[in-house]
Design a protein around this motif. Structure first.
Motif, PDB file in Angstrom:
ATOM      1  N   VAL A  81       0.615  -1.270  -0.017  1.00  0.00           N
ATOM      2  CA  VAL A  81       0.046  -0.058   0.088  1.00  0.00           C
ATOM      3  C   VAL A  81       0.651   1.163   0.122  1.00  0.00           C
ATOM      4  N   ALA A  82       1.955   1.358   0.805  1.00  0.00           N
ATOM      5  CA  ALA A  82       2.844   2.435   0.814  1.00  0.00           C
ATOM      6  C   ALA A  82       3.355   2.728  -0.414  1.00  0.00           C
ATOM      7  N   ALA A 130       3.873   6.049  -5.386  1.00  0.00           N
ATOM      8  CA  ALA A 130       3.996   5.984  -6.770  1.00  0.00           C
ATOM      9  C   ALA A 130       3.027   7.061  -7.210  1.00  0.00           C
ATOM     10  N   LYS A 131       1.573   7.011  -6.722  1.00  0.00           N
ATOM     11  CA  LYS A 131       0.616   7.951  -6.869  1.00  0.00           C
ATOM     12  C   LYS A 131       0.943   9.283  -6.602  1.00  0.00           C
ATOM     13  N   LEU A 132       1.453   9.740  -5.538  1.00  0.00           N
ATOM     14  CA  LEU A 132       1.972  10.958  -5.244  1.00  0.00           C
ATOM     15  C   LEU A 132       2.996  11.628  -6.104  1.00  0.00           C
ATOM     16  N   ILE A 133       4.021  10.873  -6.257  1.00  0.00           N
ATOM     17  CA  ILE A 133       5.152  11.365  -6.826  1.00  0.00           C
ATOM     18  C   ILE A 133       5.385  11.034  -8.424  1.00  0.00           C
ATOM     19  N   GLY A 134       4.743  10.208  -8.768  1.00  0.00           N
ATOM     20  CA  GLY A 134       4.733   9.561 -10.134  1.00  0.00           C
ATOM     21  C   GLY A 134       4.244  10.746 -11.170  1.00  0.00           C
ATOM     22  N   PRO A 135       4.904  10.693 -12.522  1.00  0.00           N
ATOM     23  CA  PRO A 135       4.472  11.713 -13.391  1.00  0.00           C
ATOM     24  C   PRO A 135       3.040  11.332 -13.939  1.00  0.00           C
ATOM     25  N   ARG A 136       2.599  12.410 -14.379  1.00  0.00           N
ATOM     26  CA  ARG A 136       0.889  12.255 -14.729  1.00  0.00           C
ATOM     27  C   ARG A 136       0.655  12.983 -16.100  1.00  0.00           C
TER      28      ARG A 136
END
Length: 116
Positions: free
Chosen positions: A18-19, A24-30
């Motif tokens: 989960v962490a 990954a969702k917080l710092i990943g490119p969008r």
């Protein structure tokens, strides 16, 4: 039985998964561009549909390869201990190889090893 260690390992594994997902969702490119959802093949735009039917023969051949490859891997541990177990080891590996050869003969006779 005391399942404390098992529960600790499972909770730790779940927490790490989960962490990793949250980080990954917080710092990943969008990127939400339309081109992101299009099929891509070696830098060349595709023509037509990218959903083509694949012959079941490819899957069958791959599964047969994996089965015989994994069974061949089982020969290594046997070779390591063959002197220790003597005739019993020879008989067991002989039976193993007979079953392996019968499986290969069956697949061959059915025509599963031929490309059509």
């Amino acid at each position: 039985m005391n399942f404390t260690l098992l529960i600790t390992v499972l909770v730790t594994a779940l927490t790490l998964v989960v962490a990793a997902y949250v980080v990954a969702k917080l710092i990943g490119p969008r990127s939400y561009a339309k081109v992101k959802g299009e099929p891509y093949e070696s830098g060349i735009p595709t023509r037509g549909s990218s959903w083509l039917p694949v012959s079941v023969g490819f899957y069958l051949f791959a599964i047969l390869f994996l089965i015989f490859d994994i069974e061949t891997v089982f020969l290594y541990p046997w070779a390591v201990v063959v002197k220790e177990f003597g005739v019993a080891a020879l008989l067991s590996i002989g039976f193993f190889l007979v079953v392996l050869v019968l499986g290969l003969a069956y697949a061959w006779r059915k025509g599963d090893l031929e490309w059509k």
